[in-house]
Structure formats: C-alpha cells, structure tokens
Design an enzyme around this catalytic site. Structure first.
Site, short mmCIF file in Angstrom:
data_model
loop_
_atom_site.label_atom_id
_atom_site.label_comp_id
_atom_site.label_asym_id
_atom_site.label_seq_id
_atom_site.Cartn_x
_atom_site.Cartn_y
_atom_site.Cartn_z
N SER A 244 0.82 -1.21 0.00
CA SER A 244 0.00 0.00 0.00
C SER A 244 0.86 1.26 0.00
O SER A 244 0.58 2.23 -0.72
CB SER A 244 -0.93 0.01 1.22
OG SER A 244 -1.90 -0.99 1.13
N ASP B 215 -7.56 -7.27 4.80
CA ASP B 215 -6.76 -8.16 3.96
C ASP B 215 -6.33 -9.42 4.69
O ASP B 215 -5.92 -10.41 4.06
CB ASP B 215 -5.51 -7.44 3.44
CG ASP B 215 -5.85 -6.43 2.36
OD1 ASP B 215 -6.90 -6.58 1.70
OD2 ASP B 215 -5.06 -5.48 2.16
N ARG C 136 -14.06 -13.38 -1.38
CA ARG C 136 -13.19 -14.06 -0.43
C ARG C 136 -13.96 -14.77 0.68
O ARG C 136 -13.41 -15.69 1.31
CB ARG C 136 -12.18 -13.07 0.17
CG ARG C 136 -11.08 -12.72 -0.81
CD ARG C 136 -10.04 -11.78 -0.25
NE ARG C 136 -8.96 -11.60 -1.23
CZ ARG C 136 -8.10 -10.60 -1.20
NH1 ARG C 136 -8.16 -9.69 -0.24
NH2 ARG C 136 -7.14 -10.52 -2.13
N ARG D 227 -4.35 -14.02 -1.88
CA ARG D 227 -4.44 -14.14 -0.42
C ARG D 227 -5.14 -15.44 0.01
O ARG D 227 -4.80 -16.00 1.06
CB ARG D 227 -5.14 -12.91 0.17
CG ARG D 227 -4.36 -11.62 -0.07
CD ARG D 227 -4.73 -10.51 0.86
NE ARG D 227 -4.15 -9.25 0.44
CZ ARG D 227 -2.89 -8.88 0.69
NH1 ARG D 227 -2.09 -9.67 1.39
NH2 ARG D 227 -2.44 -7.71 0.25
#
Length: 398
Positions: free
Chosen positions: A12, A285, A316, A358
């Site tokens: 980021s 995240d 997710r 992820r």
C-alpha cells in the site's frame, strides 16, 4: 536460537509513494519497495504518462513527473489500488487516459471512486461504472470536505491525490488505513529537494508468516522493520488478545510511519477472543489468514461485517469457506459472516484451485501447519502481492 526474516516493503505504501513521486517536485529515492506485480502495474501506467520510474536492485527512482496523455491503454492488471488511485491522480493532473485491467479487476466496482470524483467535475465514460474507464481531461472543482460513504482507503486516497493542489478535508468515520495522509504531511513538512524514503515491511504479508510461526513447533523468529501502523494492526492485536507469543521490539518512527521488529514464538494454546465488527476494517486483507488461525483454536467463533470481502480479487468469503471445507474444516458462510467450529480437527490438506493470491497463501499456511508441506507446484498468483512467499514460508520447517 532466533531466526531473522526480512520482508519487502508494504504494498500500500509503495503504491502511494511511487504515485506521489510522479506529481511533486522532490527527487525521491524509494528504499525497500514492494517487488510485487501490482506495484509494477502502477509503475508502467505512470511511465506511460511521462514519468521516468526506474527499478534498480532494491531501489526505485523517478526523475520526471506525469505530464502527458498516454498513447496506449493503462493496464492495471489485477491491482484495484492502481486503478482507483490512478483515476484520482490523473483527474487532478488534467490528463486524458483509458484505464483497464484483467477480468477480475473489470468485475470490481469503480463507482465508489467515480461518484465522489464526478461531484468534483470529473468527466469520464464507462459502462456500469466499471473498467475500462476513459477519463477526459477535466478541471477539478474542489470541495472543502468530503465524508466517506464506504470503508475504503482507496477511495479516500483517490480523492486526496485528485485534490493534492487543492487540499480537501475527508471525514473518515470508518478508520481506514491512513498512509496517504501521513505521507502528504511528511512531504509538506520536508523542504529537501532529494529525499530517501524507506518503505517498512509489509504487515499484511507478515501476517501469513506470523500465523505459521504460532502453530509450527519450535518456531522462534524475528521479522525485521515491519510497518506498525494502528490502522493496519488489527490482525496482530487480535492475536495478542488471544495470548499468542508475539512481541514488538525496537518500535520507532520513520517518515511519519511507525516501524518495529516482530518476535514470534510457537504457542498453539490460544485463548478465546471474539473480534468486534469495528476492528474488521483494520484487518480486511488478513481475514483469510485469521480464518486459518481460528481453525486451530479450541473455541467456536465468527467473523462478521465482511461485505468488503465480496468485492475483492474474488469473493473471499465464499473462497475461504469452500477451500477450508475441502480441508474438512467445519466452516460456513451466512450473509456477510463466517462461522468456524474447530471441535473436530481431523483436517486434510487442501487442494488449492483459487486464483486469489491471499486465499492461496492462507491455504498454503493451513497445509504447512497440518503436514509441514506446501504445494509441489507453486502458485504464481502470489506474485501479485508477495513474490517471496514460498521462499520464506518453506524455510520455516527446515
């Protein structure tokens, strides 16, 4: 004996410092940047707009600013950060461009950025406010204040980049990550022409290593120079409340961001802790890897307020549930929540089919914990955010 682990810079922050280098007069040398594919998408897009961003070993330099309309489409690949922040930055610079991405990014909403920027006079063309988006050269009509409608640091940063020369006060009741604000403040108070900017290690990537360390017997390692920003510390704060052996060493501040070393030791005997909804934004995240943590504790738990996970690189919520179910984990999704019951830990290794970086890494850590093995065929998708993942994770069981 303590092993030392070094991880590349936070993704980021790397996105943001590269973008900032393309619109300010300072010459910036970026030390320890993220080396992931998403960051390369940002570099390629800015170079097409006149920047001269060069990667040399573990440094990035830029001696030119964005100043022209690109001659080709700006391909953001899989990077939502690149696309959303770039829309704001190019709007603020009066540049015309077409912004696009891969099939995953094309499915993700851009209205959350386009709507507030349109209220500031952005002119654009898009079908259903998704990529591709064509930006027309527009003159910013700045606002004094803007209140965030969604819990998105990307939206906040896009507005900040658009209004860089006409500062706007943004009201963020969600407490989203604040790297852009910290960065702007640092540079506005720094009058040096040439600045070396060190990017702290990526805390979101460190989360996978930390989880593995807690549950792999005899683990004892120190992760050096990791970002220690309160808006990003939800995951490790939750683990601390669960009595994990995690210790923060050498806490200091570099360029308006806190940095520390994180000591991690094996301690699988975690105690119950129910995550409150207001912490989710500080660990959005890390939810997939937190779900893995909850598979190995002795209490039922749930994670709620996860709607943002539906519109990431994949859904997710569904992805982590379907994959952990393959490992014989009792996990279900209901509305925007996950429910995990670890009473019967007769787990199997997971056959990983996801294309979401992820989800892949969370499942690899799960497999490593129960079998001390990772996939024979390494998944290239992890390079989107953590190219060194397999190298570091495999060393934990040697």
């Amino acid at each position: 004996m303590i092993s030392v682990i070094n991880i590349k810079g936070d993704k980021s922050i790397t996105h943001r410092i590269i973008m900032l280098s393309s619109i300010i007069s300072n010459d910036i040398i970026i030390k320890n940047p993220s080396n992931c594919i998403d960051v390369l998408s940002t570099i390629d897009a800015l170079n097409l707009c006149g920047a001269n961003i060069i990667i040399n070993n573990n440094e990035i330099t830029n001696n030119s600013k964005v100043h022209k309309n690109p001659n080709s489409i700006l391909d953001c690949g899989n990077s939502g950060t690149t696309a959303r922040l770039l829309i704001g930055l190019l709007f603020g610079m009066g540049i015309s461009a077409t912004i696009d991405g891969d099939s995953s990014l094309r499915s993700r909403p851009m209205d959350r950025v386009l709507d507030p920027l349109e209220s500031m006079n952005l002119k654009y063309k898009s079908l259903n406010k998704k990529l591709p988006v064509h930006l027309y050269s527009s003159k910013l009509n700045p606002k004094n204040t803007y209140t965030l409608k969604v819990a998105s640091a990307q939206v906040k940063s896009s507005i900040l980049f658009a209004s860089f020369n006409n500062p706007v006060k943004i009201i963020d009741k969600f407490g989203t990550r604040d790297h852009t604000e910290r960065m702007f403040k640092f540079f506005k108070n720094n009058k040096e022409h040439r600045i070396e900017y060190f990017v702290p290690g990526d805390i979101s990537n460190a989360a996978f290593i930390i989880c593995a360390g807690i549950f792999i017997k005899d683990s004892n390692f120190l992760i050096k120079n990791v970002l220690f920003n309160e808006s990003r510390n939800g995951f490790i704060n939750v683990l601390k409340k669960m009595n994990a052996d995690i210790f923060f060493k050498n806490v200091t501040e570099i360029q308006n961001e806190k940095v520390c070393d994180i000591l991690v030791r094996y301690n699988p005997n975690l105690i119950p802790y129910q995550v409150s909804d207001n912490i989710i934004v500080k660990m959005i995240d890390e939810i997939p890897i937190l779900a893995v943590v909850y598979c190995f504790v002795n209490f039922k738990t749930s994670l709620s307020n996860l709607s943002e996970l539906r519109i990431k690189e994949s859904d997710r919520i569904s992805e982590i549930c379907s994959h952990l179910n393959r490992g014989n984990v009792d996990i279900i999704e209901k509305n925007e929540s996950l429910y995990i019951n670890p009473d019967k830990k007769l787990y199997n290794t997971i056959n990983i089919t996801s294309k979401d970086h992820r989800i892949i890494m969370a499942c690899e850590v799960f497999n490593l914990i129960i079998s001390k093995k990772i996939s024979k065929k390494q998944h290239s998708e992890v390079d989107i955010s953590f190219p060194d993942f397999y190298k570091i994770i495999s060393n934990l069981v040697k």
